[in-house]
Structure formats: structure tokens, C-alpha cells
Design an enzyme around this catalytic site. Structure first.
Site, PDB file in Angstrom:
ATOM      1  N   HIS A 275     -12.662  -2.094  -3.228  1.00 43.53           N
ATOM      2  CA  HIS A 275     -11.901  -1.715  -2.046  1.00 43.53           C
ATOM      3  C   HIS A 275     -12.389  -2.498  -0.811  1.00 43.53           C
ATOM      4  CE1 HIS A 275      -8.966   1.726  -1.457  1.00 43.53           C
ATOM      5  NE2 HIS A 275      -9.026   1.264  -0.233  1.00 43.53           N
TER       6      HIS A 275
ATOM      7  N   THR B 164      -4.819   2.738  -7.605  1.00 49.52           N
ATOM      8  CA  THR B 164      -6.169   2.573  -7.051  1.00 49.52           C
ATOM      9  C   THR B 164      -7.002   3.809  -7.379  1.00 49.52           C
ATOM     10  OG1 THR B 164      -5.338   1.216  -5.243  1.00 49.52           O
ATOM     11  CG2 THR B 164      -7.484   2.255  -4.905  1.00 49.52           C
TER      12      THR B 164
ATOM     13  N   LYS C 163      -6.636  -0.517 -10.310  1.00 45.52           N
ATOM     14  CA  LYS C 163      -7.407  -1.190  -9.238  1.00 45.52           C
ATOM     15  C   LYS C 163      -8.655  -0.376  -8.930  1.00 45.52           C
ATOM     16  CE  LYS C 163      -6.841  -2.908  -4.431  1.00 45.52           C
ATOM     17  NZ  LYS C 163      -7.605  -2.108  -3.481  1.00 45.52           N
TER      18      LYS C 163
ATOM     19  N   SER D 144       0.829  -1.214   0.000  1.00 46.62           N
ATOM     20  CA  SER D 144       0.000   0.000   0.000  1.00 46.62           C
ATOM     21  C   SER D 144       0.863   1.263   0.000  1.00 46.62           C
ATOM     22  CB  SER D 144      -0.878   0.000   1.252  1.00 46.62           C
ATOM     23  OG  SER D 144      -1.416   1.282   1.468  1.00 46.62           O
TER      24      SER D 144
ATOM     25  N   TYR E 144      -1.483   5.540  -4.514  1.00 48.41           N
ATOM     26  CA  TYR E 144      -2.513   6.573  -4.351  1.00 48.41           C
ATOM     27  C   TYR E 144      -1.887   7.813  -4.952  1.00 48.41           C
ATOM     28  CZ  TYR E 144      -5.618   4.053  -1.126  1.00 48.41           C
ATOM     29  OH  TYR E 144      -6.518   3.181  -0.567  1.00 48.41           O
TER      30      TYR E 144
HETATM   31  C1  LIG Z   1      -7.606  -2.266   6.612  1.00 52.12           C
HETATM   32  C2  LIG Z   1      -7.604  -2.137   5.132  1.00 52.12           C
HETATM   33  C3  LIG Z   1      -6.788  -1.196   4.522  1.00 52.12           C
HETATM   34  C4  LIG Z   1      -6.763  -1.089   3.129  1.00 52.12           C
HETATM   35  N1  LIG Z   1      -5.881  -0.203   2.554  1.00 52.12           N
HETATM   36  C5  LIG Z   1      -5.829  -0.129   1.205  1.00 52.12           C
HETATM   37  C6  LIG Z   1      -4.871   0.720   0.580  1.00 52.12           C
HETATM   38  O1  LIG Z   1      -4.072   1.390   1.236  1.00 52.12           O
HETATM   39  N2  LIG Z   1      -4.858   0.778  -0.770  1.00 52.12           N
HETATM   40  C7  LIG Z   1      -5.731   0.041  -1.545  1.00 52.12           C
HETATM   41  O2  LIG Z   1      -5.691   0.121  -2.771  1.00 52.12           O
HETATM   42  N3  LIG Z   1      -6.633  -0.784  -0.960  1.00 52.12           N
HETATM   43  C8  LIG Z   1      -6.684  -0.900   0.364  1.00 52.12           C
HETATM   44  N4  LIG Z   1      -7.568  -1.762   0.950  1.00 52.12           N
HETATM   45  C9  LIG Z   1      -8.441  -2.600   0.099  1.00 52.12           C
HETATM   46  C10 LIG Z   1      -7.751  -3.929  -0.231  1.00 52.12           C
HETATM   47  O3  LIG Z   1      -6.655  -3.729  -1.075  1.00 52.12           O
HETATM   48  C11 LIG Z   1      -8.712  -4.913  -0.939  1.00 52.12           C
HETATM   49  O4  LIG Z   1      -9.272  -4.284  -2.055  1.00 52.12           O
HETATM   50  C12 LIG Z   1      -9.826  -5.436  -0.009  1.00 52.12           C
HETATM   51  O5  LIG Z   1      -9.375  -5.572   1.320  1.00 52.12           O
HETATM   52  C13 LIG Z   1     -10.317  -6.793  -0.498  1.00 52.12           C
HETATM   53  O6  LIG Z   1     -11.420  -7.194   0.263  1.00 52.12           O
HETATM   54  P1  LIG Z   1     -11.344  -8.243   1.489  1.00 52.12           P
HETATM   55  O7  LIG Z   1     -10.814  -7.477   2.648  1.00 52.12           O
HETATM   56  O8  LIG Z   1     -12.757  -8.638   1.658  1.00 52.12           O
HETATM   57  O9  LIG Z   1     -10.435  -9.381   1.080  1.00 52.12           O
HETATM   58  C14 LIG Z   1      -7.603  -1.899   2.336  1.00 52.12           C
HETATM   59  C15 LIG Z   1      -8.423  -2.847   2.956  1.00 52.12           C
HETATM   60  C16 LIG Z   1      -8.417  -2.975   4.339  1.00 52.12           C
HETATM   61  C17 LIG Z   1      -9.287  -4.013   4.968  1.00 52.12           C
END
Ligand SMILES: Cc1cc2nc3c(=O)[nH]c(=O)nc-3n(C[C@H](O)[C@H](O)[C@H](O)COP(=O)(O)O)c2cc1C
Length: 396
Positions: free
Chosen positions: A293, A197, A269, A148, A171
Site C-alpha cells: 500500500h 485490496t 492486491k 480506487s 475495498y
Molecule cells: C494518496 C494515496 C491514496 C491511496 N488510495 C488507495 C486506495 O484507495 N486503494 C488502494 O488499494 N490503494 C491505495 N493506495 C496505494 C496505492 O494503490 C499503491 O499501492 C501505492 O501508492 C504504491 O506506492 P507509491 O506511492 O510509492 O508508488 C493509495 C496511495 C496513496 C499515495
């Protein structure tokens, strides 16, 4: 029912959902849950959902709420998970399944499994070893890891732990000068792929996370904030004019500009329609990650697995389509592949493993999911990923 009482009901349902034991979620009943000893070693944990239960007491309410929740009434988050339960398998028999190969090639890199680790911000919120613990687990299991932009540890240090299987999630900063500096830094660190993203450019309403934070009186000085309250998760923004991200004026030609800026492959993404998949490809994207997300961007979206077929059609299967959101079992990954995904991401599940046991927890989560996936491949008569097709699934 009035709108406000409906909201109260959704919120209550979600809090109940968060509080529920996985054993109860499996319908095994409270008595069974009481008899079952808590696993104290990662190897004793039987399912990925058990890690959710183990992670919860390890985290302060603010961190738990940030990780577990979605936006508004958390409906997109719940829909992602539920959608997989509404897909049934159509197994084929008497195929030689004595050897299973779940390996996948992505942009010239070979990974042991199509299941990859999604970008999740601020791993030190979940474990002191942060993204390096995750990277060591990813390396041990030859798994793709996406780092991330909100990483709590610099890309240079994480790639030293993971090696070339680390892709960087971008980002985008508001200024192109800053974007260029960041992209050059990530490229110099050795990341082969940049994942932009695009699903939070319009802002979001993290209501449940805020409710949890309001119950948390701690100062997060040990993990991700400075004593004055500022966030430390901006290690990737040092040397830039600001740590601001996600400008709302971004448009499709930015994909083209990014593409011209770097020799890294560009994956977009947050694509949720065939129309946008086509535009992404026309503007030079090398790959697409179908994602909402994890339900953390917008409310009442379609579950991602249902979006995959139209995205694959829109790009004529010419570039890889990846998907994430709601995967909790290896059979879920199988279903996503059957609908056309090349690889399948997990976010919360490995974060639970990280919170519960650090590197060993992430490794165990991957082992469980990969074992379930290969078992499903065997049961369905599909010894390789290429043999998994939409004839192996049926939506109910
Ligand atoms: C705590 C947390 C932080 C996240 N931070 C980011 C991030 O910094 N950048 C991003 O593109 N997606 C982020 N995501 C989304 C994840 O990359 C992903 O799309 C998502 O968690 C997939 O769903 P799932 O948690 O049901 O497996 C985050 C998700 C969670 C749960």
C-alpha cells in the site's frame, strides 16, 4: 537512544525528507537548486521527482500529508524507494536494440507499457478534474488505470473517459449483499478486472497524515467533504446499506466467493509472502499485486521489490504477478520486471503530476517513466520485456 527520542528522530527525518528538494536529493546542492528555474509547463519537467516539488505548493497541508505519508514512522514507505537504489544493473552489449517494444498483455488487453496507475483515493483532492483527468491521460498513453473504491467520481463516468483499460479496486464492504451489489455495478460499467485490496483489513495508523491535518484550518468543501464535514468520496457506496469497508473477519474463502460471484478476473492486491501468494492462487485468484500500500498499511515491512521473486516462485509463474511501491524511475520498473513482475504500478508519482498540471501532468509523468524504461532496455540489451531476466540485476 531512548524509544521516544528515536521516534522524534524518525519523525524529523521524515519531515526533512518531505521538505527536501529533488535537486538536493540528487546531491546537486543548494546553489544549483536556486539557479534552476521552476518549470511552468509539463514538457519542461525533467524528472518525476521534480513533480513532487511542483505539487506541494498546490495542495493544502491536509491533502499533502494524506498523500505523501505512510504509517507510524514512514519506514515502509522509505524502504520501498530505497530498495531500488540497492539494485545494480548488469547490461549486455552488442544486441540489436534499434527497436524497443515495452508493450505488455494482461488478461487479453494490450498496454503500451508495463507501468500502470495504481488505485489512489479521492483524486479531486488533488485536482478539480479528479479521476477523469487521470483517465484521459491513461487513455492517451494506452496505460492501465486502476480506479480506487474511494474514487471521487463514479466508475461509470471514469470508464467513459478511459474505456476498457480501467480495472476496479475493491475495498470489500462487510455485508455480502452490499458486496454483490457493488460487484454487479462495476461489472455492468464494463471493468474487466476486479482488484481486491487486502492489506488494510487490520486497520492502520496514519500518524504523519494526522499531524499535517492538525495544521490545516480549511474546510474541504470544494473537493471531498460536505459542509457538515462528511466525506464525499463515497460515490461508489450509494445504494449500499453503509459506506463501511474492510471487515476484519475476512478470510481466504472470500476470494473463492468473489470469484464465483463474477466473470471479472480477480487480482489480489497486498500480497507480501510466497505463502499467501500460493493461497491466493489456490482460492481462484487470476493475478497478484505485490504491494504494501505504498507504506500506508503496516510498518517495517519488506520493500515490495524484494518480495517479488518468492511470490513468482510460489505461483510457479502461472498467473501474472504485478508490483507497486517506491517506483520513481523507469530503471526501477526495469528492475522489478527483472525480478519477475509482469507490470509495475505507480501511486504518488502520478498524483504529483495530477496535482501540478491535471491530465497533462499525469501524461508527462508517464512519458518520463516510459522514456527512462525504454532507455534502460536499450542500454541493457533487452528489446522486449520478455528478454529482461534476473541476470540483468544484482542486489548490493
Ligand atoms: C494518496 C494515496 C491514496 C491511496 N488510495 C488507495 C486506495 O484507495 N486503494 C488502494 O488499494 N490503494 C491505495 N493506495 C496505494 C496505492 O494503490 C499503491 O499501492 C501505492 O501508492 C504504491 O506506492 P507509491 O506511492 O510509492 O508508488 C493509495 C496511495 C496513496 C499515495
Amino acid at each position: 537512544m531512548s524509544r521516544s527520542s528515536q521516534h522524534v528522530r524518525y519523525r524529523r527525518e521524515f519531515l526533512r525528507f518531505l521538505a527536501a528538494s529533488p535537486l538536493l536529493a540528487h546531491g546537486l546542492g543548494e546553489a544549483w537548486a536556486q539557479e534552476s528555474p521552476a518549470a511552468t509547463l509539463p514538457k519542461d519537467v525533467l524528472s518525476v521527482l521534480d513533480f513532487e516539488t511542483l505539487a506541494r505548493p498546490k495542495l493544502p497541508p491536509a491533502h499533502w500529508g494524506y498523500m505523501a505519508s505512510g504509517v507510524d514512522d514512514n519506514l515502509t514507505l522509505q524502504a520501498n524507494v530505497a530498495a531500488y537504489k540497492n539494485v545494480q544493473l548488469r547490461p549486455r552489449r552488442l544486441v540489436d536494440v534499434s527497436k524497443i517494444d515495452a508493450g505488455v498483455d494482461l488478461f487479453g488487453q494490450r498496454f503500451a507499457s508495463p507501468i500502470f496507475l495504481c488505485p489512489v483515493g479521492g483524486h479531486r483532492m488533488f485536482h478539480a478534474d479528479g479521476e477523469v483527468a487521470t483517465a484521459r491521460a491513461a487513455k492517451a498513453k494506452n496505460t492501465l488505470q486502476m480506479l480506487s473504491s474511494q474514487t471521487s467520481i463514479r466508475v461509470e463516468d471514469v470508464i467513459a473517459a478511459r474505456g476498457g483499460g480501467l480495472w476496479y479496486q475493491l475495498y470489500i464492504p462487510p455485508s455480502w449483499d452490499d458486496t454483490e451489489k457493488l460487484v454487479r455495478r462495476v461489472e455492468a460499467a464494463g471493468c474487466p478486472v476486479l482488484v481486491w485490496t487486502i492489506d488494510v483489513l487490520g486497520g492502520r495508523n496514519l500518524e504523519t497524515a494526522t499531524r499535517f491535518r492538525q495544521t490545516d484550518t480549511r474546510q474541504c468543501v470544494t473537493c471531498h467533504a460536505t459542509p457538515t464535514g462528511g466525506r464525499r468520496d463515497t460515490v461508489m457506496f450509494s445504494g449500499l446499506s453503509s459506506a463501511r469497508i474492510n471487515p476484519a473477519n475476512a478470510t481466504w474463502d472470500w476470494v473463492y466467493r468473489l470469484k464465483k460471484m463474477t466473470s471479472m478476473k480477480i487480482v489480489i492486491k497486498g500480497i507480501e509472502t510466497g505463502e499467501d501468494a500460493r493461497l491466493a492462487r489456490e482460492h481462484g485468484a487470476d493475478g497478484i499485486l505485490v504491494s504494501n500500500h505504498g507504506g500506508r498499511a503496516a510498518e517495517t515491512l519488506r520493500p515490495t521489490v524484494e518480495t517479488v521473486p518468492e511470490v513468482v516462485d510460489a505461483v510457479n509463474n502461472q498467473i501474472p504477478v504485478l508490483v507497486d511501491g517506491g517506483v520513481r524511475r523507469g530503471s526501477d520498473a526495469f528492475k522489478a520486471i527483472a525480478y519477475g513482475a509482469r507490470a509495475v504500478g505507480i501511486g504518488r508519482p502520478y498524483t504529483w503530476g495530477l496535482a501540478a498540471f491535471g491530465q497533462d501532468g499525469v501524461e508527462r509523468v508517464l512519458d518520463i517513466l516510459n522514456a527512462e524504461l525504454t532507455l534502460t532496455m536499450r542500454q541493457c540489451g533487452t528489446p522486449t520485456l520478455a528478454q529482461i531476466t534476473n541476470t540483468h540485476v544484482r542486489r548490493v
